[in-house]
Design a protein around this motif. Sequence first.
Motif, short mmCIF file in Angstrom:
data_model
loop_
_atom_site.label_atom_id
_atom_site.label_comp_id
_atom_site.label_asym_id
_atom_site.label_seq_id
_atom_site.Cartn_x
_atom_site.Cartn_y
_atom_site.Cartn_z
N THR A 207 0.82 -1.21 0.00
CA THR A 207 0.00 0.00 0.00
C THR A 207 0.86 1.26 0.00
O THR A 207 0.55 2.24 -0.69
CB THR A 207 -0.93 0.00 1.21
N LEU A 208 1.95 1.24 0.75
CA LEU A 208 2.85 2.40 0.79
C LEU A 208 3.52 2.63 -0.57
O LEU A 208 3.67 3.77 -1.01
CB LEU A 208 3.90 2.20 1.89
N LEU A 209 3.91 1.57 -1.23
CA LEU A 209 4.51 1.72 -2.56
C LEU A 209 3.50 2.28 -3.55
O LEU A 209 3.83 3.13 -4.38
CB LEU A 209 5.05 0.38 -3.05
N ARG A 210 2.28 1.81 -3.45
CA ARG A 210 1.22 2.32 -4.33
C ARG A 210 0.98 3.80 -4.09
O ARG A 210 0.83 4.59 -5.04
CB ARG A 210 -0.06 1.52 -4.09
N SER A 211 0.95 4.22 -2.82
CA SER A 211 0.75 5.63 -2.49
C SER A 211 1.92 6.48 -2.97
O SER A 211 1.73 7.59 -3.48
CB SER A 211 0.55 5.80 -0.98
N ALA A 212 3.13 5.97 -2.79
CA ALA A 212 4.31 6.71 -3.25
C ALA A 212 4.27 6.93 -4.76
O ALA A 212 4.62 8.00 -5.26
CB ALA A 212 5.59 5.96 -2.85
N MET A 213 3.82 5.91 -5.48
CA MET A 213 3.70 6.04 -6.93
C MET A 213 2.63 7.06 -7.29
O MET A 213 2.81 7.90 -8.18
CB MET A 213 3.35 4.67 -7.51
N ALA A 323 -7.01 14.93 16.48
CA ALA A 323 -7.96 15.43 17.48
C ALA A 323 -8.44 14.31 18.38
O ALA A 323 -8.86 14.54 19.52
CB ALA A 323 -9.14 16.11 16.79
N GLY A 324 -8.42 13.07 17.89
CA GLY A 324 -8.88 11.93 18.67
C GLY A 324 -7.84 11.48 19.68
O GLY A 324 -6.75 12.03 19.79
N GLU A 325 -8.21 10.42 20.42
CA GLU A 325 -7.36 9.94 21.51
C GLU A 325 -6.55 8.71 21.16
O GLU A 325 -5.92 8.13 22.03
CB GLU A 325 -8.24 9.63 22.74
N PHE A 326 -6.57 8.32 19.90
CA PHE A 326 -5.79 7.14 19.52
C PHE A 326 -4.30 7.42 19.63
O PHE A 326 -3.83 8.52 19.34
CB PHE A 326 -6.13 6.69 18.09
N GLU A 327 -3.56 6.39 20.04
CA GLU A 327 -2.12 6.55 20.22
C GLU A 327 -1.40 6.78 18.90
O GLU A 327 -0.49 7.60 18.80
CB GLU A 327 -1.55 5.31 20.92
N SER A 328 -1.79 6.02 17.87
CA SER A 328 -1.10 6.14 16.59
C SER A 328 -1.99 5.59 15.48
O SER A 328 -3.02 4.96 15.74
CB SER A 328 0.23 5.39 16.61
N LEU A 329 -1.57 5.80 14.24
CA LEU A 329 -2.27 5.31 13.07
C LEU A 329 -1.54 4.09 12.50
O LEU A 329 -0.34 3.91 12.73
CB LEU A 329 -2.34 6.40 11.99
N ASN A 330 -2.25 3.28 11.75
CA ASN A 330 -1.62 2.24 10.98
C ASN A 330 -0.57 2.87 10.06
O ASN A 330 -0.78 3.95 9.52
CB ASN A 330 -2.68 1.48 10.17
N VAL A 331 0.57 2.17 9.87
CA VAL A 331 1.67 2.78 9.13
C VAL A 331 1.29 3.11 7.69
O VAL A 331 1.75 4.13 7.14
CB VAL A 331 2.92 1.87 9.18
N SER A 332 0.45 2.31 7.05
CA SER A 332 0.06 2.62 5.67
C SER A 332 -0.86 3.83 5.61
O SER A 332 -0.81 4.62 4.65
CB SER A 332 -0.59 1.41 5.01
N VAL A 333 -1.70 4.02 6.64
CA VAL A 333 -2.57 5.20 6.70
C VAL A 333 -1.73 6.45 6.98
O VAL A 333 -1.85 7.47 6.29
CB VAL A 333 -3.65 5.02 7.77
#
Length: 347
Positions: A207-213, A323-333
């Motif tokens: 997914t990260l490669l696709r986004s980079a492209m 703004a939310g309380e989540f610690e972190s996001l998924n790396v691809s997001v």
Amino acid sequence: MQSINTCWISPVHFLQINASNLESKTSTLEPRTKISSKPNSATDIINSENISEKVESLPFHVKSITSTSNPFVKHCLKLRQSSSYRHSHGSALLVGSTPIREIYCFQERVQERPITFECLLVLDEASVPDDLNLQSVRVVRISSTVMKKLSGLQSIDSIEMIALMKIPSTFHSVDDEFLEEDCTRWFQNAHRILVLDGIQDPGNLGTLLRSAMAFGWGGAFLLSGCCDPFNEKALRASRGASFQLPLVSGGWLHLDALRNHYNMKMLAGHPANDQRPRRISGLSRAFADSLADTPLCLVLGSEGGGLSEKAKDASELVSIPMAGEFESLNVSVAGGIFLYMLQPEKP
């Protein structure tokens, strides 16, 4: 939308592979560069006896394959299951008309031709799309049983075609024998380079490669611990980006050479709530605009362990305001947000 799945298969004539060629090199710095096709992940271990096993070639007179017991089919399965075996043969199988068309269109747009179509495996009674000008490519018909076996999919209702392709010339696995100036041939444009630090999940990596492209980045550098970018799940998630985006598999020694040669700034995505006393910048439009003319390496860490200490020490840490309380996001997001915000300006 057409399903995508990939595995690697060798050229029409298969050569015997010597297992000793796959042994890892020492980590000393020598005054020359050697580009090899070693596997990217240290965890990908294959039995040397299987590597040395000779596989029968696919004779040119063969027009169809109907049995999954065919040596060619068995060979394809080994390539799908092992990174070492896959890279030692240097060819790939791309499943589905949609990704094949995307690769073909990309090939038509670029001046250099980094991708070679070797063979089309077409489902019985299916037709080759007219917009694919591949008359010079060999066509072999395969049964639905063989198609299901090769694709690894439970359902092949939308799968009519598989392309046998060479690993693109834009992929480099860098040995430890190295000169700094050799990094100039890795990326045609090194203004924006994505660096993946121990990304083990193939879905996230693809997914990260696709986004980079999609966002116009110049390529991706895969540090130690990353999964194979040609893993079938990574290729499915990348939708063929692994064939289009320049990729380098190497270590910090090689990345430092790249950074020094192009005077690149290192940024690394990192949660804002890190308990250690580190300065962390916030990602914003003003922050991105201030770096528009600066060559960048963006480092993203693994899903579980995050950034390595080396990456933290070598980079300016940047967080995504939430703004939310989540610690972190998924790396691809998170990576998609960084890649979008820091994407190069259109010429």
